[in-house]
Scaffold this motif. Structure first.
Motif, short mmCIF file in Angstrom:
data_model
loop_
_atom_site.label_atom_id
_atom_site.label_comp_id
_atom_site.label_asym_id
_atom_site.label_seq_id
_atom_site.Cartn_x
_atom_site.Cartn_y
_atom_site.Cartn_z
N MET A 29 0.85 -1.20 0.00
CA MET A 29 0.00 0.00 0.00
C MET A 29 0.88 1.25 0.00
SD MET A 29 -3.08 0.90 2.64
CE MET A 29 -3.79 -0.76 2.57
N ASN B 292 12.10 3.77 14.12
CA ASN B 292 11.15 2.68 14.29
C ASN B 292 10.25 2.49 13.06
OD1 ASN B 292 12.21 2.27 16.80
ND2 ASN B 292 10.58 3.30 17.92
N GLU C 181 8.82 -1.14 12.63
CA GLU C 181 7.79 -1.55 13.62
C GLU C 181 6.49 -0.76 13.40
OE1 GLU C 181 8.14 -2.81 17.44
OE2 GLU C 181 10.06 -3.73 17.04
N ILE C 182 6.65 0.53 13.10
CA ILE C 182 5.46 1.37 12.94
C ILE C 182 4.66 0.92 11.72
CG2 ILE C 182 4.68 3.74 12.48
CD1 ILE C 182 7.17 4.64 14.20
N ARG D 153 4.63 -2.04 10.46
CA ARG D 153 4.04 -3.36 10.77
C ARG D 153 2.75 -3.19 11.56
NH1 ARG D 153 8.17 -6.39 14.07
NH2 ARG D 153 6.48 -7.91 14.25
N ARG D 154 2.68 -2.11 12.34
CA ARG D 154 1.44 -1.87 13.08
C ARG D 154 0.40 -1.15 12.22
NH1 ARG D 154 5.27 -0.23 17.58
NH2 ARG D 154 5.18 -1.88 19.13
N ALA D 155 0.86 -0.07 11.56
CA ALA D 155 -0.10 0.79 10.84
C ALA D 155 -0.58 0.17 9.52
CB ALA D 155 0.54 2.14 10.55
N GLY D 156 0.17 -0.77 9.01
CA GLY D 156 -0.23 -1.39 7.74
C GLY D 156 0.30 -0.66 6.52
N SER E 66 6.41 10.29 20.88
CA SER E 66 5.70 9.01 20.97
C SER E 66 4.20 9.23 20.79
CB SER E 66 6.00 8.36 22.33
OG SER E 66 5.18 7.22 22.55
N VAL F 220 3.41 10.41 17.09
CA VAL F 220 3.46 9.31 16.13
C VAL F 220 2.29 8.34 16.34
CG1 VAL F 220 4.83 7.34 15.30
CG2 VAL F 220 5.94 9.55 15.77
N ALA F 221 1.89 8.12 17.61
CA ALA F 221 0.71 7.28 17.85
C ALA F 221 -0.52 7.90 17.17
CB ALA F 221 0.47 7.11 19.34
N VAL G 253 -0.39 7.18 13.52
CA VAL G 253 -0.84 5.81 13.21
C VAL G 253 -2.36 5.73 13.24
CG1 VAL G 253 -0.81 3.39 13.96
CG2 VAL G 253 1.31 4.74 14.01
N ASP G 254 -2.96 6.32 14.27
CA ASP G 254 -4.43 6.33 14.35
C ASP G 254 -5.04 7.00 13.12
OD1 ASP G 254 -4.60 5.08 16.77
OD2 ASP G 254 -5.26 6.83 17.91
N ARG H 266 -4.76 4.91 10.01
CA ARG H 266 -5.75 3.82 9.94
C ARG H 266 -7.12 4.32 9.49
NH1 ARG H 266 -3.96 1.44 15.13
NH2 ARG H 266 -2.55 -0.21 14.43
N LEU H 267 -7.50 5.51 9.98
CA LEU H 267 -8.87 5.98 9.75
C LEU H 267 -8.95 7.05 8.67
CD1 LEU H 267 -9.93 5.96 13.46
CD2 LEU H 267 -10.79 4.46 11.67
#
Lengths: 433, 433
Positions: free
Chosen positions: B1, B25, B28-29, B31-34, B308, B311-312, B315-316, B319-320
């Motif tokens: 993507m 990171n 890792e980020i 891998r979490r966020a897609g 932190s 960046v969180a 990621v949110d 996703r949305l």
């Protein structure tokens, strides 16, 4: 907007709490969720008793498969516990394209891989905030709040029963048996306390936390589990004098060689946040490379604290009910295709500090011999105290620097074979975060 | 993507931290966020300095409007601070249909209503986890983790500078001025420390927390704000002897008459979790009717802890990004149409315990007179100590039960008018959660 329809499996402690919270706070919850969350179908053993509780507007059955296959139900909440029927029902609900909310840590720690795969394949959510640390939103913190971080380790007091017992043992100088019996009378411990006091409950929760922290599969069978039944009140008071308290911790840590995954009684510095988590409270300390240490504290069990987590999951699922799966948070924090299979280390390869208590004959040369055995096994002594001897018996207490568990085991075995030893070595692990 | 594209306004402490964390990171980020989160455009004052930091692959400008209007940018991260230019840029970004992530508590506490309304109208997100308590995911906890609860109150140590100063004053028995100077040398306090030590920074954060807890509009101007500049080391040591510590707390509480919203130095029991939050650490205690008390602890400031949270949020939002707005969490926890306008109470209508220290002539009848004034004003005394007199001067210390602030003010005024008084009454509030 039309209400979202919930089917509830089980109306016991947590199920009853979920019902109560959803009724009492219906208005606030709808104001947040944007629509009403409505329990429409409940499965229980005793239908008449449930009828008295929930009234006439809700369908009640003693056949949980009716709830799972009810086409009106959008979300199934599984609160019956156990790993056999619960697994079947959760998989059946997923199969019907329903979202699932569960508080069942045993189920997910055992069958999580299968369940999350089935959910991903079907495009539904399995939410489980209530499975770890009750009302504390720790799963949300790890899965969403700390996504910027490479998580280095987690250490948690994640079983309230054992924390209550250890707190009472310290505060009132009583034995494990006395504290357990008191905990049972007060309802903090079950009639069969095995799962709590032997550490199994904590290990299930830790397994889930480790999976989300490191992106590794759920693997309960690899966890090292040691409970508190052997914790002696004598060691609690010696630890106190040394500036430590004994807590049952679940610890998972990333090492270059693999992942540590272990539950055991642990000495922690008395002035640390974790040491000051008392009674039946829970707390989880997470170390991320960017944020440093963050701690999450609250009630880890009980009717409404656990229901708080179940209902928060219901709100989350309600929001994302019709969303594209890519908009949702992955079940185990990492995208399923991005999970990695870092090995879980056997306990022998774990490193921590150790508290070693030895009862020995009060004779010349004993300390020298013990110190030599420790040195031979690459165990470095941080501090040592010798208790005044009585009846020709002396007590030696060693606090070691970081040491490898297998070396400590070898040293313990060697020391125990010596003629001056009066009993087995008491060995407890020490962590200073 | 395809990666999501971020424009960064400001590359100072938090901006630099955000850059570093996203680079270090990245794997890792993703891998979490897609998907990958990529900073593509940066606005700074000093382009050459920024170029040295971020390399050649990123566009750099000293005109922030270029970033805001860059059609390639999906999310604008506002880290320049202030409330004038920042407001214009954030509103411009929203106007362009871009999502916004900001750490700017002053901006949101002042212009939050306007900004969130504009964002809702445009269907974009404004995420601000970094605006309160740095790296602690407290906004996520309140907006999402505790949605089942009617939140009763929040009490937080949400300013690290003042907590560091108060910790040093207690540990080293030094004055406010000495501790402040030390904090400035160590970089914990700014050259102009006003916003921190006068409580304004904490009030901005508390205002945002109150809005999310109770579903009320952001209204900074209604907050009562009292800083720590008048805290005397003498009171810290007397509090210590009474079993209390002094912390600068932000407190917001639901009362039948309205909402309390106040920042002030507060005596808290020494064995409470909040009392043990030391140095520059932050912690927020939240009381919900279902979950009871939960506490969130960590670093409230600093380069990477704040990054932190930024960046969180990224990621949110990633996703949305393309989700329907109904799938997203409302900016202030409650759906915009469900906000309520409960009044914020003036400080005179607040109830809490009080610590009152009086320096009086050591003469007969003084205690009786003071006690009578307190009683006349419906102030009930919990405990009282009289310090040994020296040079004809005695010190009286009263700890009151819950009392109404206006009554305490009236009593203070009446006492101060009496001829035996040697100085003004020292008045500090007391909370036992």
């Amino acid at each position: 907007m039309e209400s979202i329809k919930v089917g509830l499996l089980g109306l016991g402690v947590v199920g009853g709490g979920t019902w109560s919270v959803l009724q009492r706070n219906a208005e606030e919850i709808s104001r947040r969720a944007g629509r009403q969350i409505e329990i429409v179908h409940v499965a229980v053993r005793d239908v008449a008793k449930a009828r008295a509780r929930v009234g006439d507007a809700v369908s009640i059955t003693n056949d949980p498969t009716e709830v799972v296959s009810n086409p009106q139900v959008d979300i199934v909440v599984e609160l019956i516990g156990g790993t056999t029927l619960a697994r079947e029902l959760v998989l059946a609900a997923i199969g019907q394209g329903k979202h699932v909310v569960t508080a069942n840590k045993a189920l997910l720690a055992t069958h999580g891989t299968e369940i999350f795969e089935a959910a991903s394949a079907k495009g539904v959510m399995v939410a489980f905030e209530a499975a770890v640390a009750g009302g504390i939103p720790i799963i949300k913190a790890i899965r969403e709040g700390l996504t910027a971080n490479r998580i280095e380790w987690i250490a948690g007091i994640i079983n309230g029963t054992t924390n209550y017992i250890l707190t009472e043992m310290r505060n009132r100088s009583i034995s494990f048996e006395q504290a357990l019996s008191q905990a049972q009378q007060l309802g903090y411990a079950e009639a069969d306390p095995t799962s709590d006091v032997e550490g199994f409950d904590a290990a299930q929760k830790l397994t889930l936390l480790a999976s989300m922290a490191f992106g590794i599969p759920v693997q309960l069978s690899r966890a090292y589990v040691e409970g508190i039944t052997h914790v002696d009140d004598q060691d609690i008071s010696i630890a106190e004098r040394l500036g430590f308290r004994i807590k049952l911790l679940g610890i998972t840590r990333r090492r270059p060689e693999g992942i540590e995954l272990r539950v055991h009684p642990t000495l922690v510095p008395a002035n640390s946040m974790l040491a000051n988590v008392e009674d039946a409270m829970n707390a989880v300390l997470v170390n991320g490379d960017a944020v440093g240490q963050t701690l999450y504290y609250g009630k880890g069990a009980g009717e409404e604290p656990t229901a708080s987590a179940v209902v928060a999951d219901l709100v989350d699922v309600t929001r994302l009910h019709t969303a594209d799966p890519e908009h949702r948070v992955p079940h185990l924090a990492f995208q399923p295709e991005s999970m990695v299979d870092i090995p879980v280390l056997p306990i022998e390869d774990v490193r921590c500090g150790y508290y070693l208590r030895m009862t020995v004959n009060d004779a010349p040369g004993v300390l020298a011999e013990v110190a030599r055995v420790l040195a031979d096994n690459e165990i470095s002594i941080g501090s040592m105290i010798q208790e005044p001897a009585a009846d020709g018996v002396a007590t030696l207490i060693f606090m070691t620097h970081l040491a490898l568990e297998k070396n400590v085991l070898a040293a313990t075995k060697a020391v125990e074979a010596m003629p001056f030893m009066r009993s087995a070595v008491t060995r407890l692990r020490v962590e200073s975060f």
